[in-house]
Scaffold this motif. Sequence first.
Motif, PDB file in Angstrom:
ATOM      1  N   PRO A 111      70.287 -68.667  19.371  1.00 35.63           N
ATOM      2  CA  PRO A 111      70.343 -68.741  20.833  1.00 35.63           C
ATOM      3  C   PRO A 111      71.747 -68.465  21.348  1.00 35.63           C
ATOM      4  CG  PRO A 111      70.224 -70.946  19.889  1.00 35.63           C
ATOM      5  CD  PRO A 111      70.129 -69.991  18.749  1.00 35.63           C
ATOM      6  N   GLY A 112      71.843 -68.331  22.614  1.00 34.14           N
ATOM      7  CA  GLY A 112      73.146 -68.166  23.231  1.00 34.14           C
ATOM      8  C   GLY A 112      73.634 -66.745  23.182  1.00 34.14           C
ATOM      9  N   GLU A 113      72.708 -65.793  23.220  1.00 42.47           N
ATOM     10  CA  GLU A 113      73.141 -64.421  23.121  1.00 42.47           C
ATOM     11  C   GLU A 113      73.303 -63.759  24.480  1.00 42.47           C
ATOM     12  OE1 GLU A 113      71.120 -61.987  20.337  1.00 42.47           O
ATOM     13  OE2 GLU A 113      71.262 -63.491  18.762  1.00 42.47           O
ATOM     14  N   SER A 124      78.483 -64.055  26.853  1.00 39.35           N
ATOM     15  CA  SER A 124      79.440 -63.692  25.820  1.00 39.35           C
ATOM     16  C   SER A 124      78.728 -62.969  24.683  1.00 39.35           C
ATOM     17  CB  SER A 124      80.140 -64.930  25.287  1.00 39.35           C
ATOM     18  OG  SER A 124      79.248 -65.641  24.450  1.00 39.35           O
ATOM     19  N   GLY A 125      77.415 -63.215  24.582  1.00 39.38           N
ATOM     20  CA  GLY A 125      76.638 -62.618  23.493  1.00 39.38           C
ATOM     21  C   GLY A 125      76.636 -61.108  23.523  1.00 39.38           C
ATOM     22  N   PHE A 169      79.797 -59.700  22.199  1.00 37.33           N
ATOM     23  CA  PHE A 169      79.809 -60.007  20.787  1.00 37.33           C
ATOM     24  C   PHE A 169      78.949 -59.027  20.008  1.00 37.33           C
ATOM     25  CE2 PHE A 169      78.146 -62.025  17.037  1.00 37.33           C
ATOM     26  CZ  PHE A 169      79.270 -62.599  16.476  1.00 37.33           C
ATOM     27  N   THR A 170      77.729 -58.802  20.523  1.00 36.82           N
ATOM     28  CA  THR A 170      76.816 -57.923  19.800  1.00 36.82           C
ATOM     29  C   THR A 170      77.374 -56.512  19.682  1.00 36.82           C
ATOM     30  OG1 THR A 170      75.060 -59.217  20.785  1.00 36.82           O
ATOM     31  CG2 THR A 170      74.414 -57.193  19.681  1.00 36.82           C
ATOM     32  N   THR A 173      80.558 -55.597  19.737  1.00 36.28           N
ATOM     33  CA  THR A 173      81.645 -55.620  18.750  1.00 36.28           C
ATOM     34  C   THR A 173      81.087 -55.670  17.332  1.00 36.28           C
ATOM     35  OG1 THR A 173      82.677 -57.075  20.367  1.00 36.28           O
ATOM     36  CG2 THR A 173      83.878 -56.694  18.318  1.00 36.28           C
ATOM     37  N   ALA A 174      80.094 -56.523  17.152  1.00 32.38           N
ATOM     38  CA  ALA A 174      79.498 -56.654  15.826  1.00 32.38           C
ATOM     39  C   ALA A 174      78.963 -55.316  15.338  1.00 32.38           C
ATOM     40  CB  ALA A 174      78.375 -57.685  15.871  1.00 32.38           C
ATOM     41  N   LEU A 234      78.343 -61.110  10.822  1.00 34.12           N
ATOM     42  CA  LEU A 234      77.888 -60.097  11.781  1.00 34.12           C
ATOM     43  C   LEU A 234      76.483 -59.616  11.438  1.00 34.12           C
ATOM     44  CD1 LEU A 234      81.138 -58.027  12.369  1.00 34.12           C
ATOM     45  CD2 LEU A 234      80.244 -59.968  13.636  1.00 34.12           C
ATOM     46  N   VAL A 261      73.322 -59.705  13.962  1.00 35.13           N
ATOM     47  CA  VAL A 261      72.679 -58.464  14.389  1.00 35.13           C
ATOM     48  C   VAL A 261      71.353 -58.387  13.664  1.00 35.13           C
ATOM     49  CG1 VAL A 261      72.820 -55.979  14.289  1.00 35.13           C
ATOM     50  CG2 VAL A 261      74.857 -57.309  14.770  1.00 35.13           C
ATOM     51  N   ALA A 274      75.294 -74.047  21.926  1.00 41.67           N
ATOM     52  CA  ALA A 274      75.001 -73.133  23.027  1.00 41.67           C
ATOM     53  C   ALA A 274      74.720 -73.919  24.299  1.00 41.67           C
ATOM     54  CB  ALA A 274      73.806 -72.244  22.661  1.00 41.67           C
ATOM     55  N   GLN A 290      79.808 -67.274  21.453  1.00 41.01           N
ATOM     56  CA  GLN A 290      79.537 -66.863  20.073  1.00 41.01           C
ATOM     57  C   GLN A 290      80.753 -67.087  19.196  1.00 41.01           C
ATOM     58  OE1 GLN A 290      76.760 -65.543  18.751  1.00 41.01           O
ATOM     59  NE2 GLN A 290      75.527 -64.798  20.441  1.00 41.01           N
ATOM     60  N   TRP A 291      81.907 -66.691  19.738  1.00 41.26           N
ATOM     61  CA  TRP A 291      83.139 -66.814  18.938  1.00 41.26           C
ATOM     62  C   TRP A 291      83.423 -68.265  18.616  1.00 41.26           C
ATOM     63  CZ3 TRP A 291      84.176 -62.277  17.191  1.00 41.26           C
ATOM     64  CH2 TRP A 291      83.923 -61.135  17.964  1.00 41.26           C
ATOM     65  N   GLN A 329      81.312 -70.650  18.500  1.00 36.73           N
ATOM     66  CA  GLN A 329      80.331 -71.156  17.525  1.00 36.73           C
ATOM     67  C   GLN A 329      80.747 -70.804  16.102  1.00 36.73           C
ATOM     68  OE1 GLN A 329      76.312 -69.963  18.411  1.00 36.73           O
ATOM     69  NE2 GLN A 329      76.591 -70.378  20.590  1.00 36.73           N
TER      70      GLN A 329
END
Lengths: 294, 458, 332
Positions: free
Chosen positions: A17-19, A22-23, A26-27, A29-30, C131, C135, C230, C236-237, C239
């Motif tokens: 969760p929590g995407e 900021s998610g 993050f995604t 960048t990932a 990562l 993903v 969350a 995310q960072w 976490q």
Amino acid sequence: MSTSNGISAAAPAARIPGEKGSGRGFTVTAWVILITLSILWLIPSLWAMKTSFTDNGVSALGAPAILEGWNLTTDSYETLLRGGDIWNWYLASFVTGVLTVFLSMLVCTMAAYALSRLEFKGRRWAMLLIVMGVMIPGNVLIVPLFALLNQLSLLGTYWAVILPQVPQVIAVFVFKRFFDGLPKEFEEAARIDGASYWRIFRSVVLPLSRPVIAAMSIVTFVGVWNNLMLPLFVLTNPRLMTIPVGLATVQGSFGQRVSDIQASSILGALPLVILFLIFQRQVVEGVAGSGLKG
Amino acid sequence: MDVPHPTFAAGRHSPRLSRRTLLQAAGGLGLAGGLAGCSTLSAGIAGTEVAPGTVQFWNLFSGGDGARLQTMLDDYTKKHGTAALEAATFAWGNPYYTKVSLATLGGHPPDVAVSHLTRAQNLARGGLLSEITDDMLAMVGLSADDFTESVWEQGKVDGKVYALPLDIHPFVLYYNIDVCQAAGVMDGDNMKPIQGLEQWESTLTAIKEETGEFALAVPTIADNATCWRWFYTLYSQHEGATPFLSDGGKELTWNEDIALKVLEHMQKWTTSGLMPKNADYAGAQTMMFTGRSGLYMMGGWEITTAQSVKDLKFGMTAIPQIFDKKAAQCDSHVFILPTMDRSAERTQRAMEFVKEMLDQSLAWAAGGHIPTFTRALDSQEFRDLKPQNNYAEVIDYVVFTPPAWYSGSGSTFENIIGAQIGLVAQDLATPKEGLDQARSQLEVYARTADPLATGEQS
Amino acid sequence: MSTAPTNATGPSVDSRVEGRADATDLDRRRASRDVAIRPGTKHEARAGWMFLLPFAIVYVLFLIWPVIYMFISSMFNTSLVETGLGSFAGFDNYREMLTKEEFWKSLWNTLVFTAFTVPPLVILAFVLAVLANRVRRGQWFFRLAFFVPFILPSAAIALIWNFIFTPGTGLWNSLQSALGNESPSPVLGTPSLAMLGVAVTTVWWTIGFNFVLYLAGLQDIPRELYEAAAVDGASQWQQIKSITIPLLGPTTSLVILLQIIASLKIFDQVYLMTGGGPGLSTQVVLGLVTNTAFTDYRVGAASAASVLLFIVIVVVALLRQAMEWFSARRAD
């Protein structure tokens, strides 16, 4: 390290969760990092592949020529596959791999069964002795092993590669842990029916252990296939060499045939890539499982 | 089946031979593969002979030598059938000798193997070689008189013969004719004679001006053996050059001043750009082939590779006398019979194979080597062989790597000293540093009791 | 020697089972039921040894006996080309190794190799695993890219990388030339770079192993932790920083220790890529051992070097056990 058989590497990652918010950043960048690094990681293999499909005359001229030369040819593969060496090496790797796995899984599951299920005096000592074995670094024993195999007159045969790799201490622990977790009801029932221990082992325990045996078999097979040091010193005849030894010692005879060398490397790796594609899950689980134990 | 190749020749022998045999026998590739598998499988599982009735022959000839050898082996199999021979080529140097030793100890050696003369003595002292008796020589109509005496004598240990010499292969100079002509250092198809350091350096300078890159290419990277060949040639050209090792390797007796002076010259030539600082085996020869360099030094065997380069006109000659006297590093390829229980029949087969190889000494000589089989050496054909006759004279002043249990071609000794020479040539170490480093490593070996001597005493 | 297995594994097969104090209640009940069906616990003991025997034989013969022989021959001038142990050498072989530059250099090179490989293998593997775990798509692809090299033979890896590092005309040097470096250093031919070349190859080759270990470790972290974080509004960072990294601590220490042990045992890459050179700049202990035994024919001296390496590895392994034990106790 509590997870050994519980890794479901092939399963999609747990949804986290929590995407939102900021998610997103993050995604992105990932993805960028992952894609960049995986491309970087694929370059060496792709380079070897490209070279292997390039004419020897072109590849001898170096990297720029290989990049520019797109007259692809399978000459190198044909040369290698028509010669006998690579087939003999495949044979040696396959036979030693299969026999080692068979013998190793047999003796290791038996030992693990004894340690997990059977009561006998000295079991603790046996257990302790085997625990100590985890710490013995195999390759360090190459010199005394050579002397031993020489005394046993096994040098120059597949057995010199097979037998020293049969005692897989880590496999014993993986199996023992697995057996410890098996419910005893089936065995009890079989015992009341008068089945022998061997019978119980064969027809109750082993069938229940198929997944873990499969994973350990594949890991052991990969390990035997890839072992360089032992076969390097105990298998001297080019006909009997395993793939890694053949690649390592007979390469001199290719002279400067760069494409042939890269093709031989691809051919040496290919069976394992295929194995991986078929048994992805077992390979990953086995590797992680034995790594965590080791 | 070999794919014709414009530049480089292959050196793969045996598998094809055994395959062909089986093809003939079985008449189909699949069946053939199965059969090959069977005999191999039984050898692997039951320890039976890999290929009964054949001559198993191991060698370390790749590159030009490999191609040359192949033609000689083809000639043998033409006469005796492809089933008669199984040849294998291994990576050169210590790994090869380790393989031969371990195979012999394990009881599965080849019938015949090639060795360097400087390594054969150690193998014999380790009990790894069968003595070659007069009777065995007589089996195939040979005798000691058939071989160049100096080399023959070196193949003896305690008066017993263990090595049948095939050649002497000196370190020689290759020149790119087009480049050198343009540089004005040629006299017809031969190089103008060079004597002394001054002429040598002015020749190099002239060639460098012509190529715009280098004058002379000699490998400096990942080729300890050639570094040693080049260095030892120059060292031995000095008056007062003491033996490099003495007393079977127990003493390090090189002349420090001369050794340092030689290293200084080698470094000066690379740092001034007359020679490449960074070149490996293949890179150095490619420089000469492609005209980036006018000269190249290597054993004579790369003649075969050079001949296969399209449109390359090249010549070969003895390394000039740059210092006080003539000298060129060399070694000799010999046939050895590793220790095993040999039936009379098997001995006969092995000896016949060796004899037929020796009979082809001229073909081998065409590969840049100087034959030691006197019937070939003294023949008119060899005298007429160009460019070999340019350097056949070196046989009078060649120098062998000094004997020690850790010495010989491709040995630990060569690796230790050659690596340091390479670093000096690459300008990564000063001559003093390099030599000191080599000395400290070699001292350990000099101090160590000879592991091959135990058997001799008992 | 062939009698060694039975002697070493303890009491003979017929020995009675006594003192079963450690048996559980269930075992006891089972055993008592056994009595009704079978001659008794003697049967079980016999079965136990019989099941253990095949493993015991190969284990003692190919693992324990070589260790013993290694210690014995390290005290002798054992020669490869002679039968028997040879003359008694006392501690001469050890003295030789401990005063020999090559031995210390090999150990030092091992340290250098460890220093070069551990940080990228740990950090990169961690990043990749975290990562890839987040993903959700393309997992198979990343596993293919990062993990597959790990299961390939070192010989194939070395051929590929030797080729990339070919002086002058190889991919790496050509790339440098293209970027304007006129005479790029040959990686494997330069003493200061050679080990780096071996390390790069090793990182490429083995990162998949750590990648998979971390993936496994990630699966152990309860999702609730992330959910709770969350809810508290952690990004995310954050976490990753406050949950993932601390909870993967045990995996990281395991990865580091495994890597150190693997470094101590390094042989393949060096043998295949540099042969220990240039000079001694990439020589490692197992290279020294095999050269001494199989090229110099000095089994005794090689055994002494093996024993020294053996001791170092066992000490590291014991440290690991101790650490695990302590952390387990702390967890209790």
